[in-house]
Motif scaffolding. Structure first.
Motif, PDB file in Angstrom:
ATOM      1  N   ASN A 221      79.624  94.701  41.890  1.00  0.00           N
ATOM      2  CA  ASN A 221      78.696  95.829  41.956  1.00  0.00           C
ATOM      3  C   ASN A 221      78.488  96.276  43.397  1.00  0.00           C
ATOM      4  O   ASN A 221      78.685  95.506  44.343  1.00  0.00           O
ATOM      5  CB  ASN A 221      77.340  95.439  41.360  1.00  0.00           C
ATOM      6  CG  ASN A 221      77.405  95.281  39.855  1.00  0.00           C
ATOM      7  OD1 ASN A 221      77.348  96.243  39.112  1.00  0.00           O
ATOM      8  ND2 ASN A 221      77.532  94.033  39.397  1.00  0.00           N
TER       9      ASN A 221
ATOM     10  N   GLY B  50      72.873 102.200  36.396  1.00  0.00           N
ATOM     11  CA  GLY B  50      72.807 100.887  37.035  1.00  0.00           C
ATOM     12  C   GLY B  50      71.455 100.246  36.808  1.00  0.00           C
ATOM     13  O   GLY B  50      70.809 100.500  35.791  1.00  0.00           O
TER      14      GLY B  50
ATOM     15  N   THR C   4      74.749  99.070  41.187  1.00  0.00           N
ATOM     16  CA  THR C   4      75.515  99.923  40.279  1.00  0.00           C
ATOM     17  C   THR C   4      77.012  99.710  40.481  1.00  0.00           C
ATOM     18  O   THR C   4      77.454  99.201  41.521  1.00  0.00           O
ATOM     19  CB  THR C   4      75.170 101.405  40.513  1.00  0.00           C
ATOM     20  OG1 THR C   4      75.878 102.213  39.578  1.00  0.00           O
ATOM     21  CG2 THR C   4      75.504 101.834  41.934  1.00  0.00           C
TER      22      THR C   4
END
Length: 680
Positions: free
Chosen positions: A171, A202, A229
């Motif tokens: 991420n 996210g 995210t």
């Protein structure tokens, strides 16, 4: 643009911000070095100023702006708070509250703000006589924290662990700052839309200010989030900018660096470094796990006009009446299918009733919140040191009850301050701390809510009370010696009774506590008092949870039916005629060792006698009012039932011993008995 459509929202939110300012000012007065409290007050004042300016209330915006300037000096350590400055700020808040009240009553919110504005400007300029400028810190010493460290201030170990694990899973980590337009009216709604978009792409790890502050619009024009995210920053920016009334979106990557303290450091780019920083080190922040909590600005909580809830309650009341009728018809017809359907409908309507009643319940905090400021001002006027401690503010009551209990509680608190708590010198002489304490407590018990007002003052002088009662003819001197302490204390509630030597605004202008008793009893409750000499006094108020739908015992008197509220009933019993005695020309019974007077409902309500023969047994409903009891004589008991309390209307006012009426399942009207009126 027509602003009238936003007026109700402006009034409600202004009241909330003013309450927050008042509460935080009291906290600041006891903890003047706490800059975080100053920041909270500043945010509320800033939001209030913006709302007032948008709505066109220039006087309110003007005085709020000047107060904001003072708060800005305090929060930047350029001005040291003191009692005189606090008084000026409190006076300004009082004036703003009066403006909001004027707007609520249909006025234009204008007022003469020249005097407080002059004082506030004098504080800012340093010309105010009591201003004590804060000591300036030497330039040599601790270096100012970097902008990057401010942005990640107070991230706890859990949040850092979550971010590290997310980074390891592929991420991206971002710091996002969203700024709304200056003229944005519904900041909370816009913020919710932003969070909704972010949550779809996210997870939000942290928001600054806190989620709660954003929900309640306790922030300026911008807020920030720490965000996890898989999406590129361009997509996030585009999703946010598609929302209207967004002025700017700043997105920066967060780079995790392993250091000795394993902290998180942001690599800020040149554009962000040039932007004006927000002092996040002083703001309340909220750390939350991914997907653990979403902003619920409008999705979880909505404002509903109390009139709509009243209409809903009235409609449901009609449903309760029809439910009773259906239950009676089902019993008469005797068909099992119909009875099963009616029973199911009864269960469903019972659940619906609980939900509606719960919707009308609000915490007593709404009333209690105004008292700390009141106690502070009164204590200052009386030259006393008093600390108000509040417990159980989350206890809930029906909105109709909440609206009525404020004045009685104000009266009791004023009496505790004026009559109960001694002066600092008297307390010191008695071996007590100079600062007195008043406890305000609310708690549930059964179908009632109890509110207790207790002080640690000198208690009630029963000799003085008794002498005043004899002088006023309330007590016969020959019976005075036989009165118990409890009975003497109850004399305080006699009409017009007051022990105040001098009539004052504080102690209620000599009106006494009878107004408190009358108001509480009109709500179906009661109030009692107890005291210990030298230790203090306690007032205890008992109130019903709701006034709309009540449980009652239906009784028959000749051909008429009456409802007796279960909250007033101790017991129902049947006595033989030979068990009824006479004392002082009053029929009485012996109930568990106590002599209880009998009250015939047939005689009180002048019900025509349609029975030729009398039974050897007498049906009695034992009711109480505080410590007093009475037996209501009826012909028979019908049974317990939930009934809808209906007003008698404006043409039938002040009907003795009748508090309302209800419609029964068979369509008959049953009058609801006011037991308090029958007990003397």
């Amino acid at each position: 643009m027509d602003m009238n459509q936003y007026l109700d929202m402006f009034i409600e939110e202004s009241k909330e911000h003013l309450q927050a300012i008042n509460s935080n000012l009291l906290l600041l007065e006891s903890d003047p070095e706490n800059i975080q409290i100053v920041n909270e007050i500043f945010r509320s004042a800033h939001t209030l100023k913006g709302m007032a300016a948008t709505m066109g209330f220039e006087d309110m915006a003007s005085i709020t702006h000047e107060a904001e300037n003072v708060l800005d000096l305090i929060r930047n350590n350029k001005l040291k708070i003191n009692s005189d400055i606090m008084d000026v700020i409190f006076q300004s808040v009082d004036l703003i509250e009066s403006m909001v009240l004027n707007i609520m009553e249909g006025g234009d919110g204008s007022a003469d703000v020249s005097a407080p504005v002059k004082k506030l400007r004098a504080i800012v300029s340093g010309d105010f006589r009591s201003v004590s400028p804060a000591k300036t810190q030497s330039s040599v010493g601790k270096a100012e924290p970097s902008e990057a460290s401010k942005r990640v201030h107070n991230l706890d170990e859990y949040a850092m662990t979550v971010m590290k694990q997310s980074k390891e899973a592929g991420n991206s980590l971002f710091w996002i700052k969203v700024t709304l337009n200056e003229d944005c009216l519904l900041k909370a709604a816009r913020s919710y839309m932003v969070f909704d978009q972010l949550e779809s792409l996210g997870e939000v790890v942290k928001s600054t200010p806190s989620v709660e502050d954003i929900e309640n619009e306790r922030f300026d024009q911008s807020f920030e989030v720490v965000y996890i995210t898989l999406q590129p920053p361009e997509q996030i920016r585009k999703a946010i900018e598609n929302i209207s009334e967004i002025q700017s979106v700043e997105i920066e990557p967060i780079v995790l660096k392993e250091t000795a303290t394993d902290s998180i450091v942001q690599e800020a780019n040149a554009v962000a470094a040039a932007a004006a920083p927000v002092d996040r080190s002083k703001q309340a922040e909220s750390v939350q796990a991914p997907a653990a909590k979403k902003v619920s600005t409008t999705g979880k909580t909505i404002r509903v006009d109390i009139e709509r809830l009243d209409i809903l309650m009235n409609l449901f009341s009609e449903l309760v009446i029809d439910r009773g009728r259906l239950e009676q018809l089902a019993r008469e017809i005797g068909k099992s299918e119909l009875q099963e359907t009616v029973e199911h409908m009864s269960r469903i309507s019972g659940d619906l009733q609980n939900i509606i009643l719960t919707m009308r319940m609000v915490p007593v905090e709404q009333v209690f919140n105004r008292f700390p400021r009141m106690v502070r001002d009164l204590a200052k006027d009386l030259n006393k040191k008093v600390n108000l401690e509040i417990f159980g503010a989350e206890t809930e009551l029906d909105r109709t009850v909440i609206d009525e209990i404020g004045d009685p509680l104000v009266h009791l608190l004023r009496n505790s301050l004026d009559h109960g708590i001694e002066s600092p010198a008297e307390r010191k002489q008695a071996g007590k701390p100079e600062e007195g304490t008043i406890h305000l407590r609310a708690f549930h018990s059964g179908n009632h809510v109890f509110i207790e007002v207790r002080d640690d003052g000198h208690g009630i002088n029963k000799e003085k009370v008794l002498k005043k009662a004899i002088d006023r003819g309330i007590v016969n001197p020959t019976n005075a010696d036989s009165l118990s302490d409890k009975q003497i204390y109850e004399l305080l509630f006699a009409s017009g009774f007051s022990t105040a030597e001098v009539i004052s605004d504080i102690s209620g202008r000599g009106v006494g506590l009878d107004v408190v008793k009358s108001k509480i009893e009109s709500l179906g409750g009661n109030v009692s008092v107890d005291s210990v000499k030298g230790q203090g006094t306690t007032f205890l108020i008992q109130l019903p949870l709701t006034l709309s739908i009540i449980s009652a015992m239906l009784v028959q008197v000749q051909n008429e039916k009456y409802a007796v509220p279960l909250s007033s009933i101790i017991e129902t019993a049947v006595f033989r005629q030979d068990q009824i005695m006479t004392a002082h020309r009053q029929k009485v019974i012996d109930f568990r060792g106590r002599v209880v007077p009998l009250v015939s409902l047939q005689e009180i309500f002048q019900v025509p006698d349609n029975k030729a023969a009398r039974s050897d047994e007498v049906s009695v409903v034992i009711v109480r009012k505080g410590e007093k009891m009475a037996g209501l004589v009826v012909d028979s008991f019908i049974g317990q039932q939930e009934i809808v309390l209906k007003s008698l209307g404006k043409y039938l006012t002040n009907v003795f011993a009748i508090s309302g009426a209800t419609i029964l399942g068979d369509g008959q009207v049953a009058l609801i008995i006011d037991c308090n009126a029958l007990i003397k």
